[in-house]
Design a protein around this motif. Structure first.
Motif, PDB file in Angstrom:
ATOM      1  N   PHE A 102       0.829  -1.201   0.000  1.00  0.00           N
ATOM      2  CA  PHE A 102       0.000   0.000   0.000  1.00  0.00           C
ATOM      3  C   PHE A 102       0.874   1.266   0.000  1.00  0.00           C
ATOM      4  O   PHE A 102       0.573   2.239  -0.700  1.00  0.00           O
ATOM      5  CB  PHE A 102      -0.919   0.000   1.219  1.00  0.00           C
ATOM      6  N   ILE A 103       1.954   1.238   0.782  1.00  0.00           N
ATOM      7  CA  ILE A 103       2.861   2.390   0.786  1.00  0.00           C
ATOM      8  C   ILE A 103       3.499   2.550  -0.596  1.00  0.00           C
ATOM      9  O   ILE A 103       3.640   3.669  -1.111  1.00  0.00           O
ATOM     10  CB  ILE A 103       3.937   2.234   1.876  1.00  0.00           C
ATOM     11  N   TRP A 104       3.888   1.441  -1.201  1.00  0.00           N
ATOM     12  CA  TRP A 104       4.479   1.487  -2.535  1.00  0.00           C
ATOM     13  C   TRP A 104       3.487   2.071  -3.549  1.00  0.00           C
ATOM     14  O   TRP A 104       3.832   2.883  -4.393  1.00  0.00           O
ATOM     15  CB  TRP A 104       4.932   0.081  -2.949  1.00  0.00           C
ATOM     16  N   PHE A 105       2.240   1.629  -3.433  1.00  0.00           N
ATOM     17  CA  PHE A 105       1.221   2.130  -4.349  1.00  0.00           C
ATOM     18  C   PHE A 105       1.017   3.632  -4.181  1.00  0.00           C
ATOM     19  O   PHE A 105       0.849   4.363  -5.161  1.00  0.00           O
ATOM     20  CB  PHE A 105      -0.093   1.382  -4.103  1.00  0.00           C
ATOM     21  N   GLN A 106       1.029   4.097  -2.925  1.00  0.00           N
ATOM     22  CA  GLN A 106       0.781   5.500  -2.668  1.00  0.00           C
ATOM     23  C   GLN A 106       1.987   6.383  -3.023  1.00  0.00           C
ATOM     24  O   GLN A 106       1.828   7.477  -3.572  1.00  0.00           O
ATOM     25  CB  GLN A 106       0.411   5.710  -1.194  1.00  0.00           C
ATOM     26  N   THR A 107       3.182   5.930  -2.703  1.00  0.00           N
ATOM     27  CA  THR A 107       4.369   6.754  -2.932  1.00  0.00           C
ATOM     28  C   THR A 107       4.995   6.522  -4.303  1.00  0.00           C
ATOM     29  O   THR A 107       5.754   7.372  -4.787  1.00  0.00           O
ATOM     30  CB  THR A 107       5.433   6.471  -1.866  1.00  0.00           C
ATOM     31  N   ARG A 108       4.713   5.360  -4.897  1.00  0.00           N
ATOM     32  CA  ARG A 108       5.286   4.974  -6.181  1.00  0.00           C
ATOM     33  C   ARG A 108       6.812   5.004  -6.140  1.00  0.00           C
ATOM     34  O   ARG A 108       7.465   5.300  -7.133  1.00  0.00           O
ATOM     35  CB  ARG A 108       4.766   5.877  -7.292  1.00  0.00           C
ATOM     36  N   SER A 109       7.321   4.686  -4.965  1.00  0.00           N
ATOM     37  CA  SER A 109       8.771   4.656  -4.792  1.00  0.00           C
ATOM     38  C   SER A 109       9.149   3.441  -3.966  1.00  0.00           C
ATOM     39  O   SER A 109       8.764   3.327  -2.799  1.00  0.00           O
ATOM     40  CB  SER A 109       9.260   5.924  -4.087  1.00  0.00           C
ATOM     41  N   LEU A 110       9.885   2.537  -4.578  1.00  0.00           N
ATOM     42  CA  LEU A 110      10.346   1.363  -3.844  1.00  0.00           C
ATOM     43  C   LEU A 110      11.340   1.777  -2.761  1.00  0.00           C
ATOM     44  O   LEU A 110      11.369   1.201  -1.682  1.00  0.00           O
ATOM     45  CB  LEU A 110      11.003   0.376  -4.815  1.00  0.00           C
ATOM     46  N   TRP A 111      12.146   2.770  -3.043  1.00  0.00           N
ATOM     47  CA  TRP A 111      13.127   3.273  -2.065  1.00  0.00           C
ATOM     48  C   TRP A 111      12.422   3.740  -0.789  1.00  0.00           C
ATOM     49  O   TRP A 111      12.760   3.332   0.314  1.00  0.00           O
ATOM     50  CB  TRP A 111      13.914   4.415  -2.697  1.00  0.00           C
ATOM     51  N   ILE A 112      11.442   4.601  -0.945  1.00  0.00           N
ATOM     52  CA  ILE A 112      10.717   5.124   0.212  1.00  0.00           C
ATOM     53  C   ILE A 112       9.970   4.011   0.930  1.00  0.00           C
ATOM     54  O   ILE A 112       9.954   3.944   2.162  1.00  0.00           O
ATOM     55  CB  ILE A 112       9.751   6.246  -0.228  1.00  0.00           C
ATOM     56  N   THR A 113       9.367   3.110   0.184  1.00  0.00           N
ATOM     57  CA  THR A 113       8.587   2.025   0.792  1.00  0.00           C
ATOM     58  C   THR A 113       9.461   1.111   1.631  1.00  0.00           C
ATOM     59  O   THR A 113       9.123   0.772   2.769  1.00  0.00           O
ATOM     60  CB  THR A 113       7.884   1.211  -0.302  1.00  0.00           C
ATOM     61  N   VAL A 114      10.597   0.706   1.067  1.00  0.00           N
ATOM     62  CA  VAL A 114      11.483  -0.215   1.791  1.00  0.00           C
ATOM     63  C   VAL A 114      11.926   0.381   3.110  1.00  0.00           C
ATOM     64  O   VAL A 114      11.871  -0.263   4.164  1.00  0.00           O
ATOM     65  CB  VAL A 114      12.709  -0.562   0.915  1.00  0.00           C
ATOM     66  N   PHE A 115      12.357   1.639   3.085  1.00  0.00           N
ATOM     67  CA  PHE A 115      12.871   2.224   4.320  1.00  0.00           C
ATOM     68  C   PHE A 115      11.754   2.674   5.262  1.00  0.00           C
ATOM     69  O   PHE A 115      11.981   2.790   6.472  1.00  0.00           O
ATOM     70  CB  PHE A 115      13.812   3.371   3.996  1.00  0.00           C
ATOM     71  N   ALA A 116      10.559   2.897   4.742  1.00  0.00           N
ATOM     72  CA  ALA A 116       9.427   3.189   5.622  1.00  0.00           C
ATOM     73  C   ALA A 116       9.082   1.959   6.461  1.00  0.00           C
ATOM     74  O   ALA A 116       8.932   2.038   7.683  1.00  0.00           O
ATOM     75  CB  ALA A 116       8.217   3.637   4.806  1.00  0.00           C
ATOM     76  N   VAL A 117       8.961   0.802   5.795  1.00  0.00           N
ATOM     77  CA  VAL A 117       8.669  -0.444   6.513  1.00  0.00           C
ATOM     78  C   VAL A 117       9.844  -0.835   7.392  1.00  0.00           C
ATOM     79  O   VAL A 117       9.667  -1.329   8.511  1.00  0.00           O
ATOM     80  CB  VAL A 117       8.322  -1.562   5.516  1.00  0.00           C
ATOM     81  N   PHE A 118      11.059  -0.600   6.892  1.00  0.00           N
ATOM     82  CA  PHE A 118      12.255  -0.877   7.687  1.00  0.00           C
ATOM     83  C   PHE A 118      12.216  -0.092   9.002  1.00  0.00           C
ATOM     84  O   PHE A 118      12.511  -0.625  10.079  1.00  0.00           O
ATOM     85  CB  PHE A 118      13.495  -0.505   6.880  1.00  0.00           C
ATOM     86  N   GLY A 119      11.853   1.170   8.916  1.00  0.00           N
ATOM     87  CA  GLY A 119      11.789   1.987  10.122  1.00  0.00           C
ATOM     88  C   GLY A 119      10.753   1.492  11.109  1.00  0.00           C
ATOM     89  O   GLY A 119      10.978   1.511  12.328  1.00  0.00           O
ATOM     90  N   ILE A 120       9.625   1.019  10.603  1.00  0.00           N
ATOM     91  CA  ILE A 120       8.583   0.498  11.484  1.00  0.00           C
ATOM     92  C   ILE A 120       9.061  -0.756  12.202  1.00  0.00           C
ATOM     93  O   ILE A 120       8.887  -0.897  13.427  1.00  0.00           O
ATOM     94  CB  ILE A 120       7.303   0.198  10.677  1.00  0.00           C
ATOM     95  N   LEU A 121       9.669  -1.672  11.470  1.00  0.00           N
ATOM     96  CA  LEU A 121      10.097  -2.942  12.063  1.00  0.00           C
ATOM     97  C   LEU A 121      11.264  -2.750  13.032  1.00  0.00           C
ATOM     98  O   LEU A 121      11.309  -3.392  14.084  1.00  0.00           O
ATOM     99  CB  LEU A 121      10.481  -3.919  10.956  1.00  0.00           C
ATOM    100  N   THR A 122      12.210  -1.874  12.685  1.00  0.00           N
ATOM    101  CA  THR A 122      13.309  -1.629  13.624  1.00  0.00           C
ATOM    102  C   THR A 122      12.815  -0.909  14.876  1.00  0.00           C
ATOM    103  O   THR A 122      13.416  -1.052  15.947  1.00  0.00           O
ATOM    104  CB  THR A 122      14.419  -0.799  12.961  1.00  0.00           C
ATOM    105  N   SER A 123      11.727  -0.158  14.753  1.00  0.00           N
ATOM    106  CA  SER A 123      11.133   0.466  15.944  1.00  0.00           C
ATOM    107  C   SER A 123      10.706  -0.588  16.943  1.00  0.00           C
ATOM    108  O   SER A 123      10.857  -0.411  18.164  1.00  0.00           O
ATOM    109  CB  SER A 123       9.931   1.332  15.540  1.00  0.00           C
ATOM    110  N   PHE A 124      10.175  -1.703  16.448  1.00  0.00           N
ATOM    111  CA  PHE A 124       9.735  -2.785  17.324  1.00  0.00           C
ATOM    112  C   PHE A 124      10.919  -3.369  18.090  1.00  0.00           C
ATOM    113  O   PHE A 124      10.856  -3.566  19.311  1.00  0.00           O
ATOM    114  CB  PHE A 124       9.050  -3.870  16.497  1.00  0.00           C
ATOM    115  N   LEU A 125      12.031  -3.626  17.387  1.00  0.00           N
ATOM    116  CA  LEU A 125      13.208  -4.195  18.043  1.00  0.00           C
ATOM    117  C   LEU A 125      13.849  -3.200  18.999  1.00  0.00           C
ATOM    118  O   LEU A 125      14.299  -3.574  20.083  1.00  0.00           O
ATOM    119  CB  LEU A 125      14.214  -4.648  16.982  1.00  0.00           C
TER     120      LEU A 125
END
Length: 933
Positions: A367-390
């Motif tokens: 969904f983030i990829w669809f909205q931003t149309r950027s794989l770069w932004i999507t990867v690091f957006a999800v990365f930031g969420i998951l590293t927040s958990f750890l």
């Protein structure tokens, strides 16, 4: 040369996206921009020093919005934030630094995991809901661990000799056989039940874990089959009918024989009909028990043996019984329960839920990829969420030193995925909207975005985090730790988004925004297409936009319609408010599985389909010698810590008034009026009709009265209460047991000597029912001064009594009573016992009552009340916190007040929906409400 386009009326464009530089409305677009796709503005093309072909200017002739434009211009011209300037000037360095910060604690976490540290102290099959300060919990814990706190002395009695390691029940396999609309008490169906039982008890290694009888043989399954296979043939020959030819007669005989009647009722459904005269025996359901045990030993050995037993039950029976439940067995519906099997099912369910977390991650990613149309932004957006958990877990586990990580902690991944994605969209939407403005530099644009987005996210993140953090004051470990962990998670995610994510966006903006996957390019909007949409206001808009802009707006702004809406919602809220007042607590324990699951159906059948039996009860203990357990040495999150046993040093039964006081208390229990019995819910024996009370003093009085009549009829009184005089008569009359010449002058433990004489049948070591019935209610230890061997040297007398208890069976099955009625019964018991203690001498006046078994009904009732009260407090606190936040955010007290009222009414409607649908408020509903805001 730039192209110049005419501009349509400014009212068709959002005011916030207009840059007014003159009264002449023009759009100036460089022809080179029309050949590119991506963002509207690039880094240096936004500089005012470059006012030529690389600039997009959107102006408006609408001069009525001068103040708004001026304010926006001021925001755009504010001094850039230092962090934003650093990101723009050194984007790669800023990205590397923040990326390293995001990775630091997760990497340390991975190192700890590899090194074997308990980074995630995960407990999936247990939800710790102990009230550590509750008297009922501390009393129950004191009783359950009493024998671990001292070296308990066991008298030498025949029934305890032999292999005592596996004679105590520990775990059982319960199986329910149901034939809806049919009769399980037919010859064919009883044979099917017998065959299945034989199959279950002939599994490999079964004999290593079964419960043993006195002859060290595995105890047979406890079921209806036992009334036919000769198990009770010593009582009557009728109980030997291995071919099931005389079913009605056998069952009626068992029902008429007191020792068998109570057990028989456990196996029969509520629809049972037994009539030997008419040769009828019918029931649509029955059940059986296969008992298991574990070898004892020290605590570590016992834990190891317990784990071996659990592994055996899961490996041997789980898959087999699940297949029987799913597929049936020769026309039977099969339901089963055993604690290790239930825990294994919970673990499987948690793993299945974790798969859903993966699915959520995939959805959020797409969904983030669809909205931003950027794989770069999507990867690091999800990365930031998951590293927040750890990162949050590292802070929770090692900085704050929390050592519990439960199912709700794991499921908080769902929460942070939603919150994190929402923060990303807030930042990206703000970034996109500023693309239509003209700034002095990219650092000005980023600063503007930063101020607006971080402020918006701060409000939402702060209120969410506070709503979670307030649960840190909860007395329930599961609620407290979940609230703290979730609050930390929200804060860490917010910091990640405002510090790390801007570097991702700027690096993409400078280096990647014009790049696209070759397969993605046909689906990407070009810059030309994006601008064509801006300059064509008459283009058909989204259906949702058209609905809210047109029909909906006209309807809600109509004078009469507004009052119709208010009245309609008032009516709706009134209905839901009425149902909200009908909301009641769910009496059952924590529900883990949904309807249709084997364990849910087993509980439902057990509580609703069978006749009242000995299993539908809870035991209340009146205990002397113990005080509340001391948990001061336990870590605040160690729910398994049992603390330190605190003994009541005043407890002493040697004074004869103390013995008489307890006997009077027992007489009071037996003499309660019918109203008092009903208030305390004391259960009567299904066979004799007598109250089910086990009072050791009753039996001890009876023993010595009989002893006095049979052996001391010459005028010597050895009846209870017994003291030095009475016991000296007995000891001198039995020189083969007692060497009175060896007793010192200060020998004191005469009551304990008399107790031992009673439970050992005169220190003969003969088996007797009194010792079997009361040995778990009485605790003795050797006394360093008075304990002495009997003359044969096979036993000891002069011990010291550490604790004693009376048990009273109530008709309160665990899981079928809510806190409203339960608290009334609990208070009735507490008042009754407290009043009786006031009448007793000091040496026995410190007794207390508790439902001290593992289930601890009183404590569970208090937990239900605590959860319900906390849910209400959580809602009130959440709405109270929302009010100032909404007023500050909207800068309008009227709108803030109306918004708060809207939240409150929404809450009422949600709560009212629960009883409207026939549901009750359970633990799984209470916990989410604790974070309601």
């Amino acid at each position: 040369m730039p192209f110049v386009f005419p501009v349509y009326p400014a009212s068709n464009l959002p005011d916030s996206e207009l840059r007014r530089e003159s009264d002449v409305s023009t759009i100036v677009i460089d022809h080179r921009d029309l050949q590119r796709s991506g963002s509207l503005l690039s880094g240096k093309s936004e500089s005012r020093s470059n006012k030529g072909a690389n600039r997009l200017i959107i102006s408006s002739t609408n001069t009525t919005n001068t103040n708004t434009s001026t304010t926006m211009d001021d925001d755009m011209e504010r001094k850039p934030i230092a962090w934003c300037k650093f990101i723009v000037k050194r984007p790669k360095t800023a990205f590397a630094v923040t990326l390293s910060c995001c990775l630091l604690l997760p990497v340390v976490t991975m190192i700890f995991v590899i090194s074997g540290k308990d980074v995630f102290p995960t407990v999936l099959s247990y939800l710790p809901l102990q009230l550590r300060d509750s008297d009922q919990w501390l009393r129950g814990l004191a009783w359950q661990t009493r024998d671990e706190a001292f070296q308990k002395f066991e008298h030498s009695v025949e029934s305890l000799q032999g292999n005592s390691q596996r004679t105590q029940l520990y775990n059982a396999l319960y199986t329910i056989y149901e034939k809806r609309g049919d009769n399980v008490l037919s010859r064919e169906n009883l044979k099917v039940i017998e065959d299945l039982e034989n199959d279950l008890v002939t599994k490999p290694n079964y004999t290593d874990f079964c419960q043993l009888d006195a002859n060290e043989n595995c105890i047979k399954p406890i079921s209806l089959v036992r009334y036919f296979d000769g198990t009770y043939s010593t009582i009557s020959p009728i109980f030997y009918d291995p071919t099931f030819n005389n079913i009605p007669a056998v069952l009626e005989a068992a029902n008429s024989f007191p020792p068998l009647k109570a057990g028989l009722q456990f196996h029969l459904g509520k629809d049972v009909i037994i009539d030997a005269v008419s040769n009828v025996a019918e029931s649509s359901i029955t059940r059986s028990i296969i008992p298991f045990s574990v070898a004892l030993g020290n605590r570590s050995e016992w834990k190891m043996n317990k784990q071996k037993q659990s592994n055996f039950l899961v490996d041997t029976y789980y898959s087999r019984l699940m297949d029987l439940h799913d597929d049936g067995y020769k026309g039977f519906n099969i339901y089963f329960f055993s604690q290790p099997l239930w825990e294994n099912a919970v673990d499987e369910q948690v793993l299945a839920d974790l798969v859903l977390v993966v699915g959520s991650c995939v959805f959020i990613f797409g969904f983030i990829w669809f909205q931003t149309r950027s794989l770069w932004i999507t990867v690091f957006a999800v990365f930031g969420i998951l590293t927040s958990f750890l990162t949050a877990n590292f802070i929770y586990r090692y900085v704050l030193d929390f050592r519990f990580f439960g199912i709700f902690h794991i499921l908080s991944l769902f929460i942070i995925l939603g919150i994190g994605a929402d923060d990303v969209f807030v930042f990206m939407d703000t970034w996109t909207s500023t693309g239509f403005n003209s700034y002095s530099g990219l650092e000005y644009r980023l600063s503007d975005v930063y101020r607006r987005a971080s402020g918006t996210m701060l409000v939402t993140s702060l209120t969410t985090a506070v709503a979670f953090f307030v649960n840190g004051v909860s007395p329930l470990l599961a609620v407290k730790t979940f609230g703290i962990f979730a609050g930390i998670l929200v804060v860490v995610n917010y910091l990640t988004v405002i510090f790390f994510f801007p570097t991702v966006v700027i690096l993409y903006h400078n280096s990647w925004r014009h790049w696209a996957w070759c397969c993605w390019r046909p689906f990407s909007k070009t810059l030309t297409e994006s601008r064509e949409e801006l300059i064509q206001p008459d283009k058909k808009k989204n259906v949702i936009v058209r609905f809210f802009k047109g029909p909906y707006f006209r309807f809600v702004t109509h004078g009469m319609h507004r009052w119709i809406i208010v009245l309609a919602f008032a009516l709706i809220v009134s209905v839901f408010t009425y149902y909200a007042t009908k909301l009641g607590p769910d009496e059952e324990a924590v529900k883990v599985f949904k309807e249709g699951n084997n364990f849910v159906e087993f509980n439902d059948k057990s509580s609703k389909s069978f006749m009242p039996s000995q299993s539908d009860e809870t035991t209340v203990y009146i205990v002397w010698g113990l005080e509340n357990q001391d948990l001061s040495s336990c870590h605040h999150t160690d729910y398994e810590c049992t603390g330190r046993t605190v003994w009541d040093d005043r407890f002493d039964l040697n004074p004869t008034p103390s013995q008489k006081a307890i006997k009077d208390f027992c007489d009071t229990l037996h003499g309660l009026t019918e109203d008092e019995i009903n208030a305390l819910h004391i259960k009567r024996d299904l066979v004799t009709g007598e109250l089910k009370i086990k009072c050791f003093m009753d039996n001890m009085y009876e023993f010595y009265d009989k002893l006095n009549a049979d052996y001391y009829s010459n005028g010597t009184d050895v009846s209870m209460p017994v003291g030095e005089i009475e016991m000296q008569h007995i000891m001198k009359a039995n020189p083969s047991i007692f060497d009175t010449s060896s007793l010192h002058d200060t020998f004191y433990r005469y009551f304990e000597t008399g107790l031992g004489y009673w439970v050992t049948m005169g220190y003969t070591g003969q088996a007797n029912t009194d010792y079997e019935e009361f040995r778990h209610l009485l605790g003795e230890e050797l006394d360093q001064w008075d304990s002495t061997y009997t003359v044969p040297g096979t036993d000891m007398y002069g011990t010291r009594m550490k604790y004693a208890a009376i048990s009273v069976t109530t008709s309160l099955p665990f899981g079928s009573i809510g806190y409203n009625s339960g608290m009334e019964i609990l208070n009735a018991w507490e008042t009754f016992v407290d009043n009786e203690m006031l009448k007793m001498p000091a040496s026995v006046s410190n007794g207390f009552q508790c439902t001290c078994d593992v289930t601890n009904l009183w404590h569970w009732i208090e937990v239900q009340k605590t959860l319900a009260d906390s849910a209400v407090k959580g809602i009130i606190l959440g709405i109270s916190l929302a009010f100032p936040v909404l007023v500050i955010a909207t800068q309008n007290i009227i709108i803030g007040t109306l918004a708060t009222v809207s939240i409150g009414l929404t809450t009422v409607c949600v709560i009212g929906m629960i009883p409207m649908l026939g549901w009750k408020l359970g633990v799984s509903d209470d916990i989410p409400m604790l974070g309601w805001k």
